[in-house]
Design a protein around this motif. Structure first.
Motif, PDB file in Angstrom:
ATOM      1  N   GLU A 685      11.214  -0.151   3.424  1.00  0.00           N
ATOM      2  CA  GLU A 685      10.788  -1.182   2.807  1.00  0.00           C
ATOM      3  C   GLU A 685       9.280  -0.900   2.568  1.00  0.00           C
ATOM      4  O   GLU A 685       8.613  -1.748   1.804  1.00  0.00           O
ATOM      5  N   TRP A 686       8.789   0.094   3.026  1.00  0.00           N
ATOM      6  CA  TRP A 686       7.375   0.487   2.907  1.00  0.00           C
ATOM      7  C   TRP A 686       7.060   1.824   2.369  1.00  0.00           C
ATOM      8  O   TRP A 686       6.572   3.012   2.925  1.00  0.00           O
ATOM      9  N   PRO A 687       7.545   2.030   0.996  1.00  0.00           N
ATOM     10  CA  PRO A 687       7.414   3.416   0.408  1.00  0.00           C
ATOM     11  C   PRO A 687       5.901   3.880  -0.036  1.00  0.00           C
ATOM     12  O   PRO A 687       5.870   5.012  -0.078  1.00  0.00           O
ATOM     13  N   SER A 688       5.144   2.982   0.060  1.00  0.00           N
ATOM     14  CA  SER A 688       3.907   3.264  -0.313  1.00  0.00           C
ATOM     15  C   SER A 688       2.987   2.354   0.510  1.00  0.00           C
ATOM     16  O   SER A 688       3.572   1.091   1.044  1.00  0.00           O
ATOM     17  N   GLY A 689       1.710   2.772   1.096  1.00  0.00           N
ATOM     18  CA  GLY A 689       1.061   1.897   1.644  1.00  0.00           C
ATOM     19  C   GLY A 689      -0.123   2.814   2.365  1.00  0.00           C
ATOM     20  O   GLY A 689      -0.424   4.094   2.073  1.00  0.00           O
ATOM     21  N   SER A 690      -0.977   2.023   3.139  1.00  0.00           N
ATOM     22  CA  SER A 690      -2.337   2.844   3.912  1.00  0.00           C
ATOM     23  C   SER A 690      -2.735   2.138   5.115  1.00  0.00           C
ATOM     24  O   SER A 690      -2.178   0.866   5.177  1.00  0.00           O
ATOM     25  N   LEU A 691      -3.017   2.828   5.954  1.00  0.00           N
ATOM     26  CA  LEU A 691      -3.585   2.478   7.193  1.00  0.00           C
ATOM     27  C   LEU A 691      -4.916   3.181   7.697  1.00  0.00           C
ATOM     28  O   LEU A 691      -5.042   4.455   7.396  1.00  0.00           O
ATOM     29  N   GLU A 695      -7.278   4.557  16.031  1.00  0.00           N
ATOM     30  CA  GLU A 695      -7.713   5.441  17.076  1.00  0.00           C
ATOM     31  C   GLU A 695      -6.599   6.106  17.736  1.00  0.00           C
ATOM     32  O   GLU A 695      -5.459   5.799  17.825  1.00  0.00           O
ATOM     33  N   THR A 696      -6.734   7.601  18.256  1.00  0.00           N
ATOM     34  CA  THR A 696      -5.536   8.112  18.730  1.00  0.00           C
ATOM     35  C   THR A 696      -5.663   8.769  20.311  1.00  0.00           C
ATOM     36  O   THR A 696      -6.799   8.828  20.661  1.00  0.00           O
ATOM     37  N   ARG A 697      -4.729   9.038  20.862  1.00  0.00           N
ATOM     38  CA  ARG A 697      -4.723   9.576  22.275  1.00  0.00           C
ATOM     39  C   ARG A 697      -5.049  11.019  22.214  1.00  0.00           C
ATOM     40  O   ARG A 697      -5.321  11.776  23.351  1.00  0.00           O
ATOM     41  N   ALA A 698      -5.075  11.575  20.928  1.00  0.00           N
ATOM     42  CA  ALA A 698      -5.847  12.909  20.879  1.00  0.00           C
ATOM     43  C   ALA A 698      -7.224  12.993  20.475  1.00  0.00           C
ATOM     44  O   ALA A 698      -7.826  13.745  20.563  1.00  0.00           O
ATOM     45  N   GLY A 699      -7.787  11.808  20.782  1.00  0.00           N
ATOM     46  CA  GLY A 699      -9.298  11.831  20.882  1.00  0.00           C
ATOM     47  C   GLY A 699     -10.073  11.967  19.489  1.00  0.00           C
ATOM     48  O   GLY A 699     -11.139  12.065  19.114  1.00  0.00           O
ATOM     49  N   VAL A 700      -9.244  11.421  18.274  1.00  0.00           N
ATOM     50  CA  VAL A 700      -9.622  11.682  17.016  1.00  0.00           C
ATOM     51  C   VAL A 700      -9.111  10.158  16.346  1.00  0.00           C
ATOM     52  O   VAL A 700      -8.297   9.814  16.716  1.00  0.00           O
ATOM     53  N   ARG A 701      -9.958  10.010  15.573  1.00  0.00           N
ATOM     54  CA  ARG A 701      -9.836   8.890  14.624  1.00  0.00           C
ATOM     55  C   ARG A 701      -8.947   9.043  13.211  1.00  0.00           C
ATOM     56  O   ARG A 701      -9.528  10.041  12.785  1.00  0.00           O
ATOM     57  N   VAL A 702      -8.125   8.251  12.911  1.00  0.00           N
ATOM     58  CA  VAL A 702      -7.509   8.273  11.922  1.00  0.00           C
ATOM     59  C   VAL A 702      -8.248   7.596  10.647  1.00  0.00           C
ATOM     60  O   VAL A 702      -8.028   6.280  10.710  1.00  0.00           O
ATOM     61  N   ASP A 703      -9.047   7.914  10.205  1.00  0.00           N
ATOM     62  CA  ASP A 703      -9.909   7.141   9.099  1.00  0.00           C
ATOM     63  C   ASP A 703      -8.984   6.746   7.866  1.00  0.00           C
ATOM     64  O   ASP A 703      -8.988   5.364   7.623  1.00  0.00           O
ATOM     65  N   GLU A 704      -7.986   7.329   7.809  1.00  0.00           N
ATOM     66  CA  GLU A 704      -7.214   6.986   6.590  1.00  0.00           C
ATOM     67  C   GLU A 704      -5.872   7.558   6.725  1.00  0.00           C
ATOM     68  O   GLU A 704      -5.760   9.014   6.912  1.00  0.00           O
ATOM     69  N   LEU A 705      -4.978   6.928   6.466  1.00  0.00           N
ATOM     70  CA  LEU A 705      -3.541   7.608   6.245  1.00  0.00           C
ATOM     71  C   LEU A 705      -3.029   6.878   4.962  1.00  0.00           C
ATOM     72  O   LEU A 705      -2.804   5.494   4.905  1.00  0.00           O
ATOM     73  N   SER A 706      -2.653   7.566   4.225  1.00  0.00           N
ATOM     74  CA  SER A 706      -1.860   6.751   3.014  1.00  0.00           C
ATOM     75  C   SER A 706      -0.943   7.511   2.516  1.00  0.00           C
ATOM     76  O   SER A 706      -0.850   8.850   2.528  1.00  0.00           O
ATOM     77  N   TRP A 707       0.250   6.973   1.918  1.00  0.00           N
ATOM     78  CA  TRP A 707       1.422   7.734   1.552  1.00  0.00           C
ATOM     79  C   TRP A 707       1.796   7.011   0.403  1.00  0.00           C
ATOM     80  O   TRP A 707       1.833   5.771   0.158  1.00  0.00           O
ATOM     81  N   ASP A 708       2.936   7.782  -0.310  1.00  0.00           N
ATOM     82  CA  ASP A 708       3.715   7.194  -1.377  1.00  0.00           C
ATOM     83  C   ASP A 708       4.816   7.972  -1.501  1.00  0.00           C
ATOM     84  O   ASP A 708       5.070   9.420  -2.080  1.00  0.00           O
ATOM     85  N   VAL A 709       5.760   7.630  -1.088  1.00  0.00           N
ATOM     86  CA  VAL A 709       7.265   8.604  -1.044  1.00  0.00           C
ATOM     87  C   VAL A 709       7.815   8.729  -2.295  1.00  0.00           C
ATOM     88  O   VAL A 709       8.234   9.832  -2.472  1.00  0.00           O
ATOM     89  N   ARG A 710       7.389   7.883  -3.369  1.00  0.00           N
ATOM     90  CA  ARG A 710       8.112   8.152  -4.797  1.00  0.00           C
ATOM     91  C   ARG A 710       7.361   9.291  -5.220  1.00  0.00           C
ATOM     92  O   ARG A 710       7.931  10.058  -5.981  1.00  0.00           O
TER      93      ARG A 710
END
Length: 755
Positions: A685-691, A695-710
């Protein structure tokens, strides 16, 4: 664009649908008709004194070896009786609401048209507006994080109101009494006071609320316990609250209110940047249609479907959940009801249920960009750690710490048990409850917190197991006996006590190896660390049963009960990463089989979202989705976007509301030291989006995650506070694993083509 608010075109007809605001100490609930509005005021430390204040853990350490023999011989019920002291089940002090602010129009109130109420997540404001066809009235309210005050402003062309405070809430015990008063203080001001008195006995004596009313453009008079406002254009109401073992210092509350400006906008300007900076760090978009996102809450909830994860509804619940978690975290972490309650008699005392619920509620605090919310959680533990030591010493005769299965926030002694509920035998509690603090350190690298606060507690968790693990089996494995898997026993025979509950095995291993690891990091306790690692190696392996499922008991002859709300035996999967599809694929497959075989029992909110978190860790987006839909498809969301414990809005409860942002985040980002994985459990249901802002347990921040499966593209931007290498994993990408060198405080962007 995501919508950072909720709004309704209907008044709240019940307190559960009240719109909410809070500063982590005070919480307000706004509901009712515009001419008869009610604002319930809550305080995090309001608990009803009871006999638990004088209770202590059972002194049964001298029976330990006898009890062990009984359990190993299969006489579980007798072992439970022997390891209790005949007491009846007692409950913690029950969380209760404070008082009600009544706002009643005087006679001949006009018609109501264009009604609108909303909560702005970015500021914490609740607004109510309406017209009489030509003129507009407005009420605004928030609870200040900077000034520790609940603020209400009422404006309109002419305000004729009766304002009073009372304790008139459903379910109030008759032994709790209230007195209310009002006093005109001159210059268009009045002071309202309500005092609740607890029955005589141990614990607090009183709780109280004081409201300063400031009227503009009209006059205020006092009659009995009410302030009557006539012909005003603005009314500002400032409220402070307190609870005390002696009579509350009402004069002090009044003096504090007088020191504040009676200016709504000025107080909001001090509060909003603090609240907004925390709230605004994370944001989710899932491709919701423009027509769905701004819907009134009734229409938004109507998008819920038992088969499909509607993007607009999930976005709304992600943002609302973070808002509610932030608003209910401050002096303490959130209770079972967060910080809000509109009636007495909260289910399960409205306390902190520590064997599942509190960890699930806190699961998104660090991950969704609010690591500061760990401070009240650490404060809760820090205030009770001596009690945990008493539990270990009194029940087992050991050093170290033993956590209780529930606490009211005032003490952590283990008294909640009886012959059928052997909470003395739950060994995993300290490790389970310390894990969110360990995760905070992994994400932030806060070595000052580690050295000064967390490491000593981790050492004590390890020391407990060092003293406790004195039995071994024929293969030389250390045996955890007695042992208990919340809140269910082995399938066969009477009694719930057992041997080697998988949760306890996982907790013991994690406690020992984690303490050894942090001591190595800090350069302390090296000899002890070597002992703990060696002891961890002697713990029994996880067991796979005849169905190919991870067994709840790593002991022959103890079968897993399949239909239960708890899934404690999957602790190695979530939150520990002790079992993963990459490192332990056979055990991961067994864990998934155990997850799928576990029935839902009563479809409790915490059970469903716990299952979703485990599924996300196992990269099983379908099962994660199915468990979220157990919430969204079974009428478990109030019009406030607070949630219920059971389907059909049964029992006001914050578990799902606060946990759902963590579930969504884990479906989109998984992490552990050295590894960040994106889109591990993405539903169709989420073929595209962004987050952003994770914060991660790896000690780095995901400033942006974006995706578009199509379009076949994933974009990731990572930032690290120091130079390091990170393995970036995306299972659907052409290059599913690559190593990135991250420079200090320098965002690094990567585009990953889908295979």
């Amino acid at each position: 664009m995501p919508v950072h608010s909720v709004h309704d075109t209907q008044p709240a007809d019940r307190w559960e649908n009240a719109f909410l605001s809070g500063n982590g100490e005070y919480g307000i609930m706004v509901f009712g008709h515009p001419h008869q509005e009610r604002i319930v005021h809550n305080h995090h430390r309001y608990v009803l004194p009871n006999e638990s204040l004088t209770m202590r853990p059972p002194a049964v350490a001298d029976r330990l070896e006898h009890v062990r023999d009984l359990i190993l011989a299969g006489d579980r019920e007798r072992a439970q009786r022997e390891f209790s002291d005949g007491r009846a089940m007692a409950w913690t002090q029950s969380f209760h609401p404070g008082h009600v602010l009544h706002l009643d129009a005087q006679a001949e109130a006009g018609p109501v048209e264009g009604y609108h109420r909303g909560t702005d997540f970015t500021t914490g404001e609740v607004r109510v507006t309406w017209t009489d066809g030509e003129r507009e009235w407005q009420r605004r309210a928030f609870v200040s994080r900077t000034d520790a005050v609940a603020v209400v402003e009422i404006t309109g062309p002419r305000l004729d109101l009766v304002v009073r405070l009372s304790g008139e809430l459903p379910g109030r015990p008759p032994e709790v009494t209230f007195s209310s008063s009002a006093e005109a203080t001159g210059d268009g001001e009045a002071c309202l006071t309500v005092v609740g008195a607890y029955p005589p006995g141990p614990g607090a004596a009183e709780f109280a609320g004081v409201t300063r009313a400031v009227v503009t453009g009209g006059r205020v008079t006092v009659k009995a316990d009410a302030a009557r406002v006539e012909g005003a254009t603005r009314v500002v109401l400032l409220t402070r609250m307190d609870r005390s073992p002696t009579p509350v210092d009402v004069t002090g509350l009044r003096t504090a209110l007088l020191a504040l400006p009676a200016e709504y906008d000025a107080l909001l300007a001090r509060h909003a940047p603090v609240h907004g900076e925390l709230y605004g760090r994370a944001e989710l978009t899932l491709g919701a249609s423009d027509g769905d996102s701004p819907l009134p809450v009734g229409e938004l909830l109507a998008l819920a479907d038992p088969e499909t994860l509607n993007p607009a509804l999930v976005e709304a619940l992600f943002h609302s959940g973070r808002y509610l978690l932030l608003s209910s975290s401050g002096v303490l972490p959130p209770r079972l009801t967060g910080l809000w309650l509109g009636a007495w008699g909260a289910a399960w005392s409205g306390d902190y249920t520590t064997d599942a619920n509190i960890n699930l509620q806190m699961a998104g605090a660090v991950l969704t960009g609010m690591p500061e919310l760990i401070a009240p959680y650490a404060a809760l533990i820090g205030a009770q750690i001596d009690d945990w030591r008493t539990n270990a010493r009194t029940i087992y005769g050991t050093r170290g710490i033993l956590a209780p299965s529930r606490t009211d926030g005032e003490h952590g002694l283990l008294f909640h048990l009886d012959d059928d509920w052997p909470w003395t035998m739950w060994l995993a509690g300290a490790d389970w409850l310390l894990y969110p603090l360990y995760e905070y350190w992994q994400a932030t690298g806060d070595d000052a917190f580690l050295a000064g606060t967390l490491a000593p507690w981790l050492v004590e968790a390890a020391v407990f197991f060092e003293d406790f693990l004195t039995r071994e089996d024929d293969d030389g494995h250390a045996v955890l006996v007695p042992s208990y898997s919340p809140e269910v026993g082995p399938k066969d025979g009477p009694g719930v006590a057992g041997v080697n509950a998988t949760m306890d095995v996982a907790a013991a291993r994690h406690a020992l190896t984690t303490a050894a690891g942090v001591c190595a990091h800090l350069g302390v306790e090296q000899a002890a660390a070597d002992r703990w690692r060696a002891l961890a190696e002697r713990l029994p392996p996880y067991r796979v049963d005849d169905h190919g499922a991870l067994a709840e008991w790593a002991w022959p002859g103890l079968a897993t009960a399949e239909d239960h709300r708890h899934i404690s035996h999957l602790y190695p999967v979530w939150p520990l990463h002790d079992i993963t599809p990459d490192d332990t694929p056979d055990l991961a497959a067994a864990a998934r089989e155990a997850l799928l075989r576990r029935g839902d029992e009563n479809t409790s909110a915490h059970g469903s979202l716990h299952r979703a978190l485990v599924a996300a860790r196992l990269k099983d987006g379908g099962t994660a989705k199915a468990n979220i839909l157990k919430i969204l498809g079974r009428n478990m969301v109030f019009r406030s976007l607070m949630t219920s414990h059971n389907p059909d809005l049964e029992i006001y409860n914050a578990d799902a509301a606060h946990c759902l942002p963590a579930v969504v985040t884990e479906m989109l980002v998984d992490s552990r030291p050295g590894i960040v994985e994106v889109l591990p459990a993405l539903p169709p249901e989420w073929p595209s989006g962004s987050l952003r802002g994770v914060e991660t347990r790896a000690g780095v921040r995901v400033d942006e995650l974006s995706w578009d499966v199509r379009e076949g593209v994933v974009r990731v931007v990572l930032t690290s506070p120091r130079e390091r290498d990170i393995a970036l994993v995306c299972r659907g990408a052409m290059d599913s694993r690559q190593t990135l060198r991250l420079l200090s405080h320098s965002p690094t962007g990567v585009i990953l083509p889908f295979a």
